[in-house]
Design an enzyme around this catalytic site. Structure first.
Site, PDB file in Angstrom:
ATOM      1  CG  LEU A  65      -1.825  -1.243   1.350  1.00 53.22           C
ATOM      2  CD1 LEU A  65      -2.630  -1.189   2.647  1.00 53.22           C
ATOM      3  CD2 LEU A  65      -2.767  -1.331   0.159  1.00 53.22           C
ATOM      4  CE  LYS A 171      11.921   1.642   0.013  1.00 57.97           C
ATOM      5  NZ  LYS A 171      12.482   1.413  -1.306  1.00 57.97           N
TER       6      LYS A 171
HETATM    7  P1  NAD Z   1       0.770   2.799  -5.953  1.00 56.25           P
HETATM    8  O1  NAD Z   1       0.131   4.043  -5.461  1.00 56.25           O
HETATM    9  O2  NAD Z   1       1.024   2.601  -7.402  1.00 56.25           O
HETATM   10  O3  NAD Z   1      -0.053   1.509  -5.432  1.00 56.25           O
HETATM   11  C1  NAD Z   1      -0.727   1.428  -4.224  1.00 56.25           C
HETATM   12  C2  NAD Z   1      -2.025   0.685  -4.453  1.00 56.25           C
HETATM   13  O4  NAD Z   1      -2.689   0.488  -3.205  1.00 56.25           O
HETATM   14  C3  NAD Z   1      -3.008   1.441  -5.348  1.00 56.25           C
HETATM   15  O5  NAD Z   1      -3.403   0.607  -6.432  1.00 56.25           O
HETATM   16  C4  NAD Z   1      -4.187   1.752  -4.418  1.00 56.25           C
HETATM   17  O6  NAD Z   1      -5.436   1.760  -5.071  1.00 56.25           O
HETATM   18  C5  NAD Z   1      -4.078   0.624  -3.425  1.00 56.25           C
HETATM   19  N1  NAD Z   1      -4.738   0.881  -2.140  1.00 56.25           N
HETATM   20  C6  NAD Z   1      -4.653   1.962  -1.341  1.00 56.25           C
HETATM   21  N2  NAD Z   1      -5.377   1.776  -0.229  1.00 56.25           N
HETATM   22  C7  NAD Z   1      -5.917   0.540  -0.314  1.00 56.25           C
HETATM   23  C8  NAD Z   1      -6.761  -0.245   0.545  1.00 56.25           C
HETATM   24  N3  NAD Z   1      -7.180   0.211   1.709  1.00 56.25           N
HETATM   25  N4  NAD Z   1      -7.114  -1.472   0.119  1.00 56.25           N
HETATM   26  C9  NAD Z   1      -6.684  -1.946  -1.069  1.00 56.25           C
HETATM   27  N5  NAD Z   1      -5.890  -1.264  -1.917  1.00 56.25           N
HETATM   28  C10 NAD Z   1      -5.510  -0.038  -1.525  1.00 56.25           C
HETATM   29  O7  NAD Z   1       2.153   2.675  -5.148  1.00 56.25           O
HETATM   30  P2  NAD Z   1       3.421   1.748  -5.500  1.00 56.25           P
HETATM   31  O8  NAD Z   1       4.363   2.505  -6.364  1.00 56.25           O
HETATM   32  O9  NAD Z   1       2.947   0.395  -5.920  1.00 56.25           O
HETATM   33  O10 NAD Z   1       4.107   1.677  -4.063  1.00 56.25           O
HETATM   34  C11 NAD Z   1       3.577   0.867  -3.030  1.00 56.25           C
HETATM   35  C12 NAD Z   1       4.537   0.921  -1.849  1.00 56.25           C
HETATM   36  O11 NAD Z   1       5.835   0.444  -2.260  1.00 56.25           O
HETATM   37  C13 NAD Z   1       4.756   2.342  -1.300  1.00 56.25           C
HETATM   38  O12 NAD Z   1       4.870   2.297   0.083  1.00 56.25           O
HETATM   39  C14 NAD Z   1       6.070   2.759  -1.958  1.00 56.25           C
HETATM   40  O13 NAD Z   1       6.746   3.736  -1.184  1.00 56.25           O
HETATM   41  C15 NAD Z   1       6.813   1.440  -2.029  1.00 56.25           C
HETATM   42  N6  NAD Z   1       7.804   1.310  -3.106  1.00 56.25           N
HETATM   43  C16 NAD Z   1       7.533   1.705  -4.376  1.00 56.25           C
HETATM   44  C17 NAD Z   1       8.504   1.554  -5.364  1.00 56.25           C
HETATM   45  C18 NAD Z   1       8.266   1.976  -6.788  1.00 56.25           C
HETATM   46  O14 NAD Z   1       9.239   1.993  -7.574  1.00 56.25           O
HETATM   47  N7  NAD Z   1       7.038   2.304  -7.192  1.00 56.25           N
HETATM   48  C19 NAD Z   1       9.741   0.974  -5.049  1.00 56.25           C
HETATM   49  C20 NAD Z   1       9.973   0.537  -3.740  1.00 56.25           C
HETATM   50  C21 NAD Z   1       8.998   0.699  -2.767  1.00 56.25           C
END
Ligand code: NAD
Length: 294
Positions: A65, A171
């Site tokens: 999330l 992290k």
């Molecule tokens: P994102 O915003 O693309 O995805 C998050 C998803 O969670 C969305 O699809 C949203 O609809 C869903 N969501 C939110 N609340 C929800 C709930 N209550 N129930 C169900 N679904 C829910 O974000 P992301 O890029 O996939 O990143 C996710 C996590 O990973 C973050 O904490 C981010 O910091 C971390 N992260 C991201 C990357 C990257 O390159 N994108 C790399 C490392 C870590």
């Protein structure tokens, strides 16, 4: 075959869930966004109507999330998922969140006999798709060994950072370094090009020299230098600038907590806040390049 509930199918969650599905596990998925669930349902996952419905009967729950408040909202409280899970369920919480929130969720899980790991990742969307993420894990070594085969389907480096919350501390340290490197690379790229260099030539020289870093290897912020990088796709996909600003805020909180001096991290946070004020929060974090060329 394990029945896995996967909650949160965004940039990272969707490709991670896909790798578990491809390995033959049964996946029940939930996201607030319908289209993400439909995409995986077409590949054999079962779309659920709520997180609780996805988790019903699952041996493992994985969540990915955006931030602390989403994780607290999902797991804690009378209506939270922890209250609904069977004791013995294994929970892998992979979002990047505040270490103290991770510890709170750990404690609540422990009170219910649920094994939980904080397991934030590094490696970006490309690493998520390729199954080559690095997992930084907080929790007990025994629980980590139970979860290792599943982590191994999504990542190649499975690293034990320490006790509950330690994965999150590792992290935010890592992402502070990444943000500083990205900003430093973007300003050097702009300076070199403004002084007559070809961006691809400059990028390759720095990559092979002492300025070489992950952004030059895999994620160059200058459009057109790396075909697969978000910079070459209008800064779409990848890791949103608003999530990087969140992580830099978490790093500042950690620094405050320990009394550490982190001037580079503080400056990086201010630079990312500026991008958010310019309405670029949803763009990939390499969009910081535009601050130096516009
Ligand atoms: P994102 O915003 O693309 O995805 C998050 C998803 O969670 C969305 O699809 C949203 O609809 C869903 N969501 C939110 N609340 C929800 C709930 N209550 N129930 C169900 N679904 C829910 O974000 P992301 O890029 O996939 O990143 C996710 C996590 O990973 C973050 O904490 C981010 O910091 C971390 N992260 C991201 C990357 C990257 O390159 N994108 C790399 C490392 C870590």
């Amino acid at each position: 075959m394990t029945t896995i509930a996967f909650i949160g199918l965004g940039h990272m969650g969707l490709p991670m869930a896909r790798n578990l599905l491809k390995a033959g596990h049964e996946l029940k998925v939930f996201d607030l966004v319908q289209s993400a669930m439909q995409e995986l349902a077409a590949e054999g996952a079962q779309a659920a109507s709520s997180a609780e419905a996805a988790a019903k009967g699952a041996q493992v729950v994985i969540s990915m999330l955006p931030a602390s408040r989403h994780v607290e909202g999902l797991y804690l409280g009378d209506k939270g998922l922890l209250a609904a899970l069977e004791p013995g369920t294994l929970v892998l919480e992979c979002s990047t969140i505040a270490p103290e929130v991770a510890r709170k969720v750990h404690q609540a899980a422990q009170a219910r006999g649920i094994e939980l790991l904080d397991a934030p990742v590094s490696g970006g969307t490309a690493g998520a798709a390729a199954g080559t993420l690095t997992f930084m894990i907080g929790g007990t070594a025994t629980t980590l060994e139970k979860a290792r085969p599943l982590f191994g389907l999504m990542g190649k480096n499975i690293l034990h950072a320490g006790a509950a919350g330690a994965g999150q501390v590792a992290k935010v340290c890592n992402n502070q370094v990444l943000a500083v490197q990205m900003i430093a690379t973007a300003e050097a790229m702009a300076m070199g090009v403004a002084n007559g260099l070809d961006p691809s030539v400059l990028a390759e020289i720095m990559r092979q020299s002492s300025g070489g870093n992950w952004t030059l290897e895999k994620y160059n912020p200058w459009p057109g230098v790396m075909e697969a990088a978000p910079a070459s796709k209008g800064y779409s996909g990848g890791f949103m600038a608003e999530l990087m600003a969140k992580d830099l805020g978490l790093a500042q909180e950690a620094a405050q907590h320990s009394g550490s001096s982190t001037p580079m991290g503080a400056l990086a946070l201010q630079i990312y806040r500026l991008l958010l004020k310019q309405g670029k929060g949803k763009k990939d974090f390499s969009v910081v390049q535009q601050l130096f060329i516009e």
